[in-house]
Design a protein around this motif. Structure first.
Motif, short mmCIF file in Angstrom:
data_model
loop_
_atom_site.label_atom_id
_atom_site.label_comp_id
_atom_site.label_asym_id
_atom_site.label_seq_id
_atom_site.Cartn_x
_atom_site.Cartn_y
_atom_site.Cartn_z
N GLY A 34 0.83 -1.20 0.00
CA GLY A 34 0.00 0.00 0.00
C GLY A 34 0.86 1.24 0.00
N SER A 35 0.26 2.36 -0.34
CA SER A 35 0.99 3.63 -0.38
C SER A 35 1.17 4.19 1.02
CB SER A 35 0.22 4.63 -1.24
OG SER A 35 -1.05 4.87 -0.66
N ASN A 36 1.89 5.30 1.13
CA ASN A 36 2.00 6.00 2.42
C ASN A 36 0.60 6.38 2.90
OD1 ASN A 36 4.82 5.99 2.62
ND2 ASN A 36 5.00 7.78 1.29
N GLY A 37 0.34 6.12 4.17
CA GLY A 37 -0.96 6.45 4.73
C GLY A 37 -2.02 5.38 4.53
N ALA A 38 -1.64 4.25 3.91
CA ALA A 38 -2.63 3.19 3.67
C ALA A 38 -3.01 2.46 4.95
CB ALA A 38 -2.09 2.20 2.65
N GLY A 39 -2.11 2.47 5.96
CA GLY A 39 -2.39 1.81 7.23
C GLY A 39 -1.51 0.62 7.53
N LYS A 40 -0.48 0.39 6.70
CA LYS A 40 0.38 -0.78 6.90
C LYS A 40 1.11 -0.73 8.24
CE LYS A 40 3.07 -0.10 3.38
NZ LYS A 40 2.62 1.29 3.12
N SER A 41 1.78 0.37 8.51
CA SER A 41 2.55 0.49 9.75
C SER A 41 1.65 0.46 10.98
CB SER A 41 3.40 1.77 9.74
OG SER A 41 4.35 1.74 8.70
N THR A 42 0.49 1.11 10.86
CA THR A 42 -0.46 1.10 11.98
C THR A 42 -0.91 -0.33 12.29
OG1 THR A 42 -1.26 3.32 11.41
CG2 THR A 42 -2.70 1.94 12.78
N LEU A 43 -1.17 -1.11 11.24
CA LEU A 43 -1.60 -2.49 11.45
C LEU A 43 -0.50 -3.30 12.14
CD1 LEU A 43 -3.61 -4.76 11.13
CD2 LEU A 43 -2.76 -5.12 8.79
N LEU A 44 0.75 -3.13 11.73
CA LEU A 44 1.84 -3.85 12.38
C LEU A 44 1.97 -3.46 13.84
CD1 LEU A 44 4.82 -4.21 9.89
CD2 LEU A 44 2.83 -5.65 10.21
N ARG A 45 1.84 -2.18 14.12
CA ARG A 45 1.95 -1.72 15.52
C ARG A 45 0.81 -2.24 16.37
NH1 ARG A 45 3.55 3.75 12.95
NH2 ARG A 45 5.83 3.66 13.02
N LEU A 46 -0.38 -2.37 15.79
CA LEU A 46 -1.51 -2.94 16.52
C LEU A 46 -1.28 -4.42 16.81
CD1 LEU A 46 -4.42 -1.22 14.60
CD2 LEU A 46 -4.05 -1.04 17.07
N ILE A 47 -0.83 -5.16 15.79
CA ILE A 47 -0.60 -6.59 15.97
C ILE A 47 0.47 -6.83 17.03
CG2 ILE A 47 0.26 -8.68 14.84
CD1 ILE A 47 -1.01 -7.71 12.26
N ASN A 48 1.47 -5.96 17.09
CA ASN A 48 2.56 -6.11 18.04
C ASN A 48 2.28 -5.47 19.40
OD1 ASN A 48 5.30 -7.31 16.80
ND2 ASN A 48 4.13 -6.30 15.18
N GLY A 49 1.09 -4.93 19.57
CA GLY A 49 0.71 -4.38 20.87
C GLY A 49 1.33 -3.04 21.19
N VAL A 50 1.86 -2.35 20.18
CA VAL A 50 2.37 -0.99 20.39
C VAL A 50 1.19 -0.02 20.55
CG1 VAL A 50 3.76 0.88 19.42
CG2 VAL A 50 4.45 -1.51 19.07
N TYR A 51 0.18 -0.19 19.69
CA TYR A 51 -1.07 0.55 19.80
C TYR A 51 -2.16 -0.38 20.29
CZ TYR A 51 0.96 4.08 16.60
OH TYR A 51 1.74 5.02 15.98
N ARG A 52 -3.24 0.23 20.76
CA ARG A 52 -4.43 -0.55 21.13
C ARG A 52 -5.57 -0.14 20.22
NH1 ARG A 52 -6.33 -1.57 27.32
NH2 ARG A 52 -7.68 -3.36 26.90
N GLU A 53 -6.28 -1.11 19.70
CA GLU A 53 -7.38 -0.82 18.78
C GLU A 53 -8.53 -0.12 19.52
OE1 GLU A 53 -7.66 -5.18 20.13
OE2 GLU A 53 -6.11 -3.74 19.52
N ASN A 54 -9.26 0.73 18.80
CA ASN A 54 -10.44 1.38 19.37
C ASN A 54 -11.64 0.44 19.39
OD1 ASN A 54 -8.99 3.86 17.63
ND2 ASN A 54 -9.57 4.37 19.73
#
Length: 314
Positions: A34-54
């Motif tokens: 995906g392009s920049n801003g598509a959500g790839k990095s956010t998804l990886l951070r969620l899977i790895n527990g860096v972020y928490r899903e809403n």
């Protein structure tokens, strides 16, 4: 197995992921494109527990990830923006990794550092961009986790080193049954590496498929006839046989230059050629499709601009 179910992730001024769901099976290399801003990095951070899903849920081996130390010890994450402590050497970083990962292999660490010809005692801040990427990849692989996550894995690596890293990741999956999740802007980077590919666009999951299925469900044909013809020939034959019925064929793209048409279709190329031989074609051949072309026509069907989605304008 990794399960992402109806996940929503919002930040203050935008929605990064909009209720996406996907399953990443064990023992595979899974590519996120995906392009920049598509959500790839956010998804990886969620899977790895860096972020928490809403909203929604993410589980690894049926266990939630966020604030779960046991689950996080099964995974190692190499972000796009690399992090290392000050003037720490690779050896110093290895000691830190070892304190978090009980399966960390000092032998594997030394073996890979020697293979990449990196000085383990030298401060990593003196390394080039490509050497830093190599160093963190070595540290991640030495952790010997069940799951590996690489964000823009090949960024900064020269062509030879890209192939070396691909080979090492592939061997890890084959020998240890690891699951590797890799993000990239480029389908060409992932085409020969991944078992499955997923395309993200503006926080949504547009397409997910095994690479082999992507290439076998579509085909490209060049054809020329003795008479004039247009796309209607491929939508319906003169005897009333509709391509999308018995043969499960459908026309995705038609372009014509002079007397030769280039056609992209979904379905059986053998069935299409059998039906078209009645027109006594001057030229008719099936050509190989690249993943770039596959995604182009799949995206066009969904109303997306492929060039903007995959950042090809860059």
């Amino acid at each position: 197995m990794i399960k992402v179910e109806n996940v929503l992730k919002k930040f203050e001024d935008f929605t990064a992921l909009n209720h996406i769901s996907c399953t990443i099976p064990d023992h595979c290399i899974y590519g996120l494109v995906g392009s920049n801003g598509a959500g790839k990095s956010t998804l990886l951070r969620l899977i790895n527990g860096v972020y928490r899903e809403n909203e929604g849920s993410i589980t690894i081996d049926d266990a939630p990830v966020f604030e779960n130390i046991e689950a996080k010890q099964k995974m190692v994450y190499v972000p796009d923006e690399l992090y290392y402590m000050g003037n720490a050497s690779m050896e110093r970083m290895a000691m830190i990794y070892k304190s978090f990962y009980p399966n960390f292999s000092q032998e594997r660490f030394v073996e890979l550092a020697d293979q990449f010809k990196l000085d383990r005692k030298k401060g990593m801040n003196t390394f080039s961009k490509g050497m830093k990427r190599q160093a963190v990849t070595i540290l991640a692989l030495a952790c010997r986790t069940k799951y590996l996550f690489f964000d823009e894995t090949f960024d900064g690596l020269d062509p030879i080193m890209r192939n070396v890293v691909k080979s090492i990741i592939y061997d890890d999956v084959m020998e240890r049954g690891t699951t590797a999740v890799i993000t990239s802007h480029s389908l060409r980077e992932l085409e020969d590496t991944c078992d499955q590919l997923a395309l993200l666009h503006k926080g949504g999951l547009v397409l997910q498929s095994e690479v082999s299925d992507l290439k076998t469900n579509l085909f490209k044909m060049q054809i020329a006839l003795k008479r004039d013809f247009g796309p209607e020939l491929f939508n319906k034959l003169s005897d009333g046989t509709v391509f999308n019925s018995k043969g499960a064929l459908s026309l995705l793209h038609f372009s014509k230059h002079g007397s030769v048409a280039n056609v992209i279709m979904r379905g059986s190329s053998e069935f299409a050629m059998d039906q078209l031989r009645k027109y006594d074609p001057i030229l008719m051949e099936v050509l190989p499709l690249t993943l770039d072309e596959v995604f182009t026509y799949e995206m066009e069907l969904l109303g997306y601009s492929f060039e903007k989605t995959l950042g090809k304008e860059d």
